[in-house]
Design a protein around this motif. Structure first.
Motif, mmCIF file in Angstrom:
data_model
loop_
_atom_site.group_PDB
_atom_site.id
_atom_site.type_symbol
_atom_site.label_atom_id
_atom_site.label_comp_id
_atom_site.label_asym_id
_atom_site.label_seq_id
_atom_site.Cartn_x
_atom_site.Cartn_y
_atom_site.Cartn_z
ATOM 1 N N TYR A 196 0.839 -1.196 0.000
ATOM 2 C CA TYR A 196 0.000 0.000 0.000
ATOM 3 C C TYR A 196 0.875 1.247 0.000
ATOM 4 C CZ TYR A 196 -3.387 -3.472 1.568
ATOM 5 O OH TYR A 196 -4.168 -4.595 1.662
ATOM 6 N N SER A 197 0.356 2.302 -0.585
ATOM 7 C CA SER A 197 1.097 3.557 -0.586
ATOM 8 C C SER A 197 1.054 4.184 0.804
ATOM 9 C CB SER A 197 0.510 4.533 -1.617
ATOM 10 O OG SER A 197 -0.848 4.804 -1.337
ATOM 11 N N LEU A 198 2.099 4.891 1.137
ATOM 12 C CA LEU A 198 2.218 5.552 2.433
ATOM 13 C C LEU A 198 1.791 7.004 2.275
ATOM 14 C CD1 LEU A 198 3.308 4.739 5.286
ATOM 15 C CD2 LEU A 198 5.513 5.674 4.573
ATOM 16 N N HIS A 199 0.835 7.428 3.081
ATOM 17 C CA HIS A 199 0.383 8.814 3.012
ATOM 18 C C HIS A 199 1.552 9.755 3.320
ATOM 19 C CE1 HIS A 199 -1.759 12.526 4.085
ATOM 20 N NE2 HIS A 199 -2.801 12.030 3.402
ATOM 21 N N LEU B 4 5.320 1.955 15.024
ATOM 22 C CA LEU B 4 4.820 0.847 15.811
ATOM 23 C C LEU B 4 3.296 0.850 15.758
ATOM 24 C CD1 LEU B 4 4.912 1.701 19.597
ATOM 25 C CD2 LEU B 4 5.946 3.243 17.951
ATOM 26 N N ALA B 5 2.704 -0.289 16.073
ATOM 27 C CA ALA B 5 1.249 -0.414 16.074
ATOM 28 C C ALA B 5 0.822 -0.964 17.425
ATOM 29 C CB ALA B 5 0.795 -1.336 14.946
ATOM 30 N N HIS B 6 -0.363 -0.549 17.879
ATOM 31 C CA HIS B 6 -0.820 -0.904 19.213
ATOM 32 C C HIS B 6 -2.148 -1.634 19.128
ATOM 33 C CE1 HIS B 6 -0.627 -0.681 23.508
ATOM 34 N NE2 HIS B 6 -1.693 0.087 23.646
ATOM 35 N N GLU B 7 -2.543 -2.281 20.213
ATOM 36 C CA GLU B 7 -3.777 -3.045 20.231
ATOM 37 C C GLU B 7 -5.031 -2.179 20.151
ATOM 38 O OE1 GLU B 7 -4.176 -3.605 25.076
ATOM 39 O OE2 GLU B 7 -3.371 -5.226 23.867
ATOM 40 N N ASP B 8 -4.863 -0.860 20.231
ATOM 41 C CA ASP B 8 -6.003 0.041 20.050
ATOM 42 C C ASP B 8 -6.271 0.297 18.565
ATOM 43 O OD1 ASP B 8 -3.833 1.615 19.386
ATOM 44 O OD2 ASP B 8 -4.095 3.047 21.006
ATOM 45 N N ASP B 9 -5.627 -0.512 17.712
ATOM 46 C CA ASP B 9 -5.785 -0.415 16.250
ATOM 47 C C ASP B 9 -5.254 0.902 15.689
ATOM 48 O OD1 ASP B 9 -6.905 -2.950 15.928
ATOM 49 O OD2 ASP B 9 -8.921 -2.201 16.345
ATOM 50 N N VAL C 157 -2.449 7.379 14.013
ATOM 51 C CA VAL C 157 -3.377 7.286 12.885
ATOM 52 C C VAL C 157 -3.966 5.879 12.858
ATOM 53 C CG1 VAL C 157 -2.139 9.004 11.490
ATOM 54 C CG2 VAL C 157 -1.602 6.582 11.235
ATOM 55 N N SER C 158 -5.151 5.760 12.290
ATOM 56 C CA SER C 158 -5.772 4.440 12.174
ATOM 57 C C SER C 158 -5.467 3.782 10.833
ATOM 58 C CB SER C 158 -7.297 4.552 12.358
ATOM 59 O OG SER C 158 -7.857 5.408 11.375
ATOM 60 N N ASN C 159 -4.899 4.562 9.911
ATOM 61 C CA ASN C 159 -4.596 4.033 8.587
ATOM 62 C C ASN C 159 -3.435 4.817 7.991
ATOM 63 O OD1 ASN C 159 -4.664 3.611 5.676
ATOM 64 N ND2 ASN C 159 -6.657 2.670 5.957
ATOM 65 N N MET C 160 -2.311 4.152 7.756
ATOM 66 C CA MET C 160 -1.135 4.848 7.220
ATOM 67 C C MET C 160 -1.279 5.194 5.747
ATOM 68 S SD MET C 160 2.193 3.078 9.052
ATOM 69 C CE MET C 160 1.852 1.405 8.484
ATOM 70 N N ASN C 161 -2.228 4.568 5.097
ATOM 71 C CA ASN C 161 -2.485 4.860 3.690
ATOM 72 C C ASN C 161 -3.303 6.136 3.521
ATOM 73 O OD1 ASN C 161 -4.844 3.945 1.350
ATOM 74 N ND2 ASN C 161 -2.713 4.135 0.741
#
Length: 365
Positions: free
Chosen positions: A72-75, A85-90, A103-107
């Motif tokens: 996926y493209s990176l915003h 890093l990513a956390h369990e809070d999505d 952010v909830s979506n890096m795209n």
């Protein structure tokens, strides 16, 4: 294109008699400290490799089996982070300097909020999340810190890293495990799974699937072989007469990137339609990036932006030169290899009056 040169005017340096030899340097994955904007993170059942240098990231449900590989493209707002890093809070956490962006979506950069990093969470070499907490690795100090909140340092604590957990190239985590990538050894590129950095409990070693290795910085040097430049003789011209002649003819020259050959690295990838690719596609971007890395990581430390990264094509070039009686001229073209395979035919041509290949790279000028 017309080239007209007198062999007698070539610089002495270009007349060296040494043969080109294939680079024997072992390839390796570029560690995080030498790869700005590159990181690995995970959450729940998914793992991510962020390549800011390529403006994209890979998502996978299993690095070991190479399952569900999406690109996926990176915003732009999520690019060039120091750590990911990513956390369990999505949420994804992107650290830049002494602040982090959630952010909830890096795209798409959805739901972006920026917070300052607590002083006790600053300056880490690696960041990850697991077991509902955030972990900051201070590799040189041999310690790590954990906290429930990187903004407040809630329930913050520091512990020593187990000796077996100190040499990771990248660290990442999911809900109930930590992972760190080990330097390449006789078993290839592997990552280690555990449940406690202090005691190294729950250890398991896993190998990366080749389709995942191809996306890692330096990975092509491992799956295809180290990169190296070589001069290839594409034409020999000889004056068999007893008088000086002017030789002028068109010769066929191959230029460009072997897209069909290298596109095989994409076969197991599901590339999102949101990806905005430069000429040559993703395989070209990754191959071009491989050449920029040092020889320690299977690269050549060169920038090939000026080369043709489209599909290879054959063009006719007019060559004109004066030849003395009995004189022989060898026309050489520079190409870049991965392992034993030529993947980029460069535009540089060189004329020599002996059959020994040139030894000076056109990229060193």
């Amino acid at each position: 294109m017309e080239l007209s040169r007198r062999v007698s005017h070539l610089p002495t340096a270009w007349m060296s008699l040494l043969r080109w030899k294939l680079c024997k340097t072992m390839a390796a994955i570029v560690p995080k400290k030498d790869a700005p904007g590159v990181d690995i993170c995970g959450v729940d059942k998914y793992y991510y490799i962020v390549r800011s240098d390529l403006n994209c990231y890979m998502c996978s449900s299993n690095f070991n089996k190479g399952e569900n590989l999406g690109i996926y493209s990176l915003h732009p707002a999520c690019s060039n982070g120091d750590h990911y890093l990513a956390h369990e809070d999505d949420l994804f956490y992107i650290i830049k300097g002494n602040s982090f962006r959630c952010v909830s979506n890096m795209n798409k950069d959805e739901g972006a909020i920026v917070y300052p990093l607590h002083p006790s969470c600053q300056g880490g070499d690696h960041y990850l999340s697991a077991f509902g907490k955030f972990y900051i690795i201070y590799q040189n100090q041999g310690v790590y810190r954990r906290t429930k909140d990187m903004n407040t340092y809630e329930d913050g604590a520091e512990s020593s890293l187990h000796p077996d957990c100190k040499d990771g190239l990248y660290y990442f985590g999911i809900k109930n495990y930590y992972y760190f990538m080990k330097p390449k050894n006789e078993w290839g590129i592997q990552y280690y799974k555990c449940t406690n950095f202090n005691t190294n409990e729950g250890g398991e070693t896993l190998s990366f699937h080749p389709s995942v290795i191809n996306f890692l910085p330096g990975g092509l040097g491992i799956t295809h072989g180290p990169s190296a430049g070589v001069w290839n003789c594409i034409k020999t011209v000889k004056n068999d007469s007893k008088t000086t002649i002017t030789w002028m003819k068109k010769i066929s020259v191959t230029h460009g990137f072997e897209k069909d050959k290298m596109s095989s690295i994409e076969h197991n990838w599901n590339i999102s339609t949101s990806m905005v690719l430069k000429t040559g596609g993703l395989s070209a971007l990754i191959t071009k990036s491989q050449f920029t890395f040092s020889t320690s990581y299977g690269g050549s430390s060169i920038n090939t932006e000026r080369e043709n990264w489209k599909q290879t094509s054959v063009t006719e070039e007019t060559i004109s030169m004066h030849l003395q009686p009995g004189q022989v001229v060898y026309i050489w073209q520079y190409k870049l290899n991965l392992g034993s395979e030529a993947v980029l035919f460069c535009r540089d041509l060189m004329f020599k009056d002996d059959p020994k290949a040139p030894t000076v790279s056109p990229f060193s000028r």
